[in-house]
Design a protein around this motif. Structure first.
Motif, PDB file in Angstrom:
ATOM      1  N   MET A 145       0.828  -1.189   0.000  1.00 18.59           N
ATOM      2  CA  MET A 145       0.000   0.000   0.000  1.00 18.59           C
ATOM      3  C   MET A 145       0.870   1.250   0.000  1.00 18.59           C
ATOM      4  N   ALA A 146       0.357   2.287  -0.558  1.00 18.73           N
ATOM      5  CA  ALA A 146       1.098   3.536  -0.682  1.00 18.73           C
ATOM      6  C   ALA A 146       0.853   4.446   0.514  1.00 18.73           C
ATOM      7  N   GLU A 147       1.800   5.337   0.718  1.00 17.83           N
ATOM      8  CA  GLU A 147       1.623   6.425   1.671  1.00 17.83           C
ATOM      9  C   GLU A 147       1.144   7.624   0.850  1.00 17.83           C
ATOM     10  N   ILE A 148      -0.050   8.100   1.146  1.00 24.68           N
ATOM     11  CA  ILE A 148      -0.643   9.186   0.372  1.00 24.68           C
ATOM     12  C   ILE A 148      -0.809  10.413   1.256  1.00 24.68           C
ATOM     13  N   GLY A 149      -0.243  11.509   0.823  1.00 26.11           N
ATOM     14  CA  GLY A 149      -0.407  12.780   1.507  1.00 26.11           C
ATOM     15  C   GLY A 149      -1.342  13.673   0.707  1.00 26.11           C
ATOM     16  N   PHE A 150      -2.347  14.190   1.376  1.00 22.79           N
ATOM     17  CA  PHE A 150      -3.266  15.141   0.745  1.00 22.79           C
ATOM     18  C   PHE A 150      -2.812  16.538   1.128  1.00 22.79           C
TER      19      PHE A 150
ATOM     20  N   HIS B 125      -4.704   2.317   2.181  1.00 18.09           N
ATOM     21  CA  HIS B 125      -3.496   3.139   2.089  1.00 18.09           C
ATOM     22  C   HIS B 125      -3.284   3.929   3.391  1.00 18.09           C
ATOM     23  N   THR B 126      -2.041   4.272   3.668  1.00 21.15           N
ATOM     24  CA  THR B 126      -1.700   5.137   4.798  1.00 21.15           C
ATOM     25  C   THR B 126      -1.902   6.581   4.349  1.00 21.15           C
ATOM     26  N   LEU B 127      -2.701   7.340   5.091  1.00 19.37           N
ATOM     27  CA  LEU B 127      -3.059   8.688   4.677  1.00 19.37           C
ATOM     28  C   LEU B 127      -2.566   9.741   5.666  1.00 19.37           C
ATOM     29  N   THR B 128      -2.140  10.876   5.125  1.00 21.54           N
ATOM     30  CA  THR B 128      -1.821  12.050   5.935  1.00 21.54           C
ATOM     31  C   THR B 128      -2.443  13.268   5.264  1.00 21.54           C
ATOM     32  N   TYR B 129      -2.734  14.251   6.091  1.00 22.40           N
ATOM     33  CA  TYR B 129      -3.334  15.491   5.601  1.00 22.40           C
ATOM     34  C   TYR B 129      -2.405  16.636   5.950  1.00 22.40           C
ATOM     35  N   TRP B 130      -2.110  17.470   4.959  1.00 27.02           N
ATOM     36  CA  TRP B 130      -1.241  18.624   5.140  1.00 27.02           C
ATOM     37  C   TRP B 130      -1.975  19.868   4.668  1.00 27.02           C
ATOM     38  N   ARG B 131      -1.842  20.944   5.425  1.00 28.19           N
ATOM     39  CA  ARG B 131      -2.436  22.213   5.008  1.00 28.19           C
ATOM     40  C   ARG B 131      -1.377  23.299   5.079  1.00 28.19           C
TER      41      ARG B 131
ATOM     42  N   ALA C 272     -13.014  21.100  -6.016  1.00 27.34           N
ATOM     43  CA  ALA C 272     -11.725  20.431  -5.826  1.00 27.34           C
ATOM     44  C   ALA C 272     -11.630  19.842  -4.418  1.00 27.34           C
ATOM     45  N   THR C 273     -12.123  20.566  -3.433  1.00 24.97           N
ATOM     46  CA  THR C 273     -12.102  20.077  -2.052  1.00 24.97           C
ATOM     47  C   THR C 273     -13.009  18.857  -1.898  1.00 24.97           C
ATOM     48  N   ALA C 274     -14.184  18.907  -2.493  1.00 25.57           N
ATOM     49  CA  ALA C 274     -15.102  17.762  -2.434  1.00 25.57           C
ATOM     50  C   ALA C 274     -14.480  16.550  -3.122  1.00 25.57           C
ATOM     51  N   GLY C 275     -13.823  16.771  -4.244  1.00 23.89           N
ATOM     52  CA  GLY C 275     -13.153  15.677  -4.943  1.00 23.89           C
ATOM     53  C   GLY C 275     -12.048  15.062  -4.103  1.00 23.89           C
ATOM     54  N   ALA C 276     -11.285  15.912  -3.398  1.00 23.95           N
ATOM     55  CA  ALA C 276     -10.218  15.405  -2.525  1.00 23.95           C
ATOM     56  C   ALA C 276     -10.807  14.568  -1.391  1.00 23.95           C
ATOM     57  N   ARG C 277     -11.937  14.992  -0.856  1.00 17.56           N
ATOM     58  CA  ARG C 277     -12.589  14.203   0.206  1.00 17.56           C
ATOM     59  C   ARG C 277     -13.000  12.830  -0.315  1.00 17.56           C
ATOM     60  N   ASP C 278     -13.523  12.789  -1.538  1.00 13.60           N
ATOM     61  CA  ASP C 278     -13.897  11.505  -2.142  1.00 13.60           C
ATOM     62  C   ASP C 278     -12.668  10.621  -2.341  1.00 13.60           C
ATOM     63  N   ARG C 279     -11.585  11.210  -2.840  1.00 12.03           N
ATOM     64  CA  ARG C 279     -10.353  10.423  -3.051  1.00 12.03           C
ATOM     65  C   ARG C 279      -9.803   9.922  -1.713  1.00 12.03           C
ATOM     66  N   TRP C 280      -9.908  10.735  -0.659  1.00 16.45           N
ATOM     67  CA  TRP C 280      -9.478  10.332   0.684  1.00 16.45           C
ATOM     68  C   TRP C 280     -10.262   9.093   1.126  1.00 16.45           C
ATOM     69  N   ARG C 281     -11.592   9.156   0.985  1.00 16.61           N
ATOM     70  CA  ARG C 281     -12.434   8.017   1.401  1.00 16.61           C
ATOM     71  C   ARG C 281     -12.069   6.755   0.622  1.00 16.61           C
ATOM     72  N   GLN C 282     -11.862   6.897  -0.680  1.00 18.78           N
ATOM     73  CA  GLN C 282     -11.513   5.741  -1.509  1.00 18.78           C
ATOM     74  C   GLN C 282     -10.156   5.167  -1.118  1.00 18.78           C
ATOM     75  N   ALA C 283      -9.183   6.037  -0.883  1.00 19.16           N
ATOM     76  CA  ALA C 283      -7.840   5.572  -0.509  1.00 19.16           C
ATOM     77  C   ALA C 283      -7.861   4.902   0.860  1.00 19.16           C
ATOM     78  N   LYS C 284      -8.633   5.452   1.777  1.00 17.27           N
ATOM     79  CA  LYS C 284      -8.738   4.858   3.116  1.00 17.27           C
ATOM     80  C   LYS C 284      -9.377   3.475   3.032  1.00 17.27           C
TER      81      LYS C 284
END
Length: 148
Positions: free
Chosen positions: A1-6, A132-138, A116-128
């Motif tokens: 699994m990948a490490e994905i940073g949003f 995948h290991t997920l991190t969020y950066w702002r 774009a934000t709504a799309g990122a939320r959808d991609r987050w849910r799918q990746a989770k």
């Protein structure tokens, strides 16, 4: 699994944030692929990387310039890594079916764009859901801040 940073862009546009992140990859000896959602964005990023001042040198190529294997950064609209990249940058909602083949995936999205934000939320849910290991950066006042 990948490490994905949003990466939630709120203070600077993609054209300013992306070069710094790519510079970090190159400093570490890595290679990157930037997957764009369309040819217009690819052309715009190609031009902005050549004009970048921080860092001031980001060698890269595109399908139009060729020689992918020689390019430390490859810009594309395809789901590919012909330069052997282990870092995948996804912009403008681009996705990949090959996430697990990368050491790190960075999904950059415009926080000032509701779609774009709504799309990122959808991609987050799918990746989770895919494990995948997920991190969020702002973007904060002092740079990137890791979120909850």
């Amino acid at each position: 699994m990948a490490e994905i940073g949003f990466y939630h862009l709120t203070r600077t546009p993609l054209e300013q944030a992306l070069p710094r992140l790519l510079g970090r990859v190159l400093e570490g000896g890595g290679r990157a692929v930037v997957r764009c959602a369309g040819p217009e964005r690819l052309a715009a990023l190609d031009a902005s990387l050549w004009l970048s001042q921080d860092p001031d040198w980001l060698p890269h190529g595109t399908p139009a310039t060729g020689q992918a294997e020689r390019q430390p950064i490859w810009l594309t609209t395809e789901d590919e890594a012909p330069n052997g990249a282990k870092f995948l940058f996804l912009v403008d909602g681009a996705t990949s079916d090959r996430l697990a083949s990368f050491d790190r995936v960075l999904d950059l999205f415009d926080g000032n764009d509701a779609a774009a934000t709504a799309g990122a939320r959808d991609r987050w849910r799918q990746a989770k859901a895919a494990g995948h290991t997920l991190t969020y950066w702002r973007q904060g006042a002092r740079g990137w801040e890791k979120g909850p």
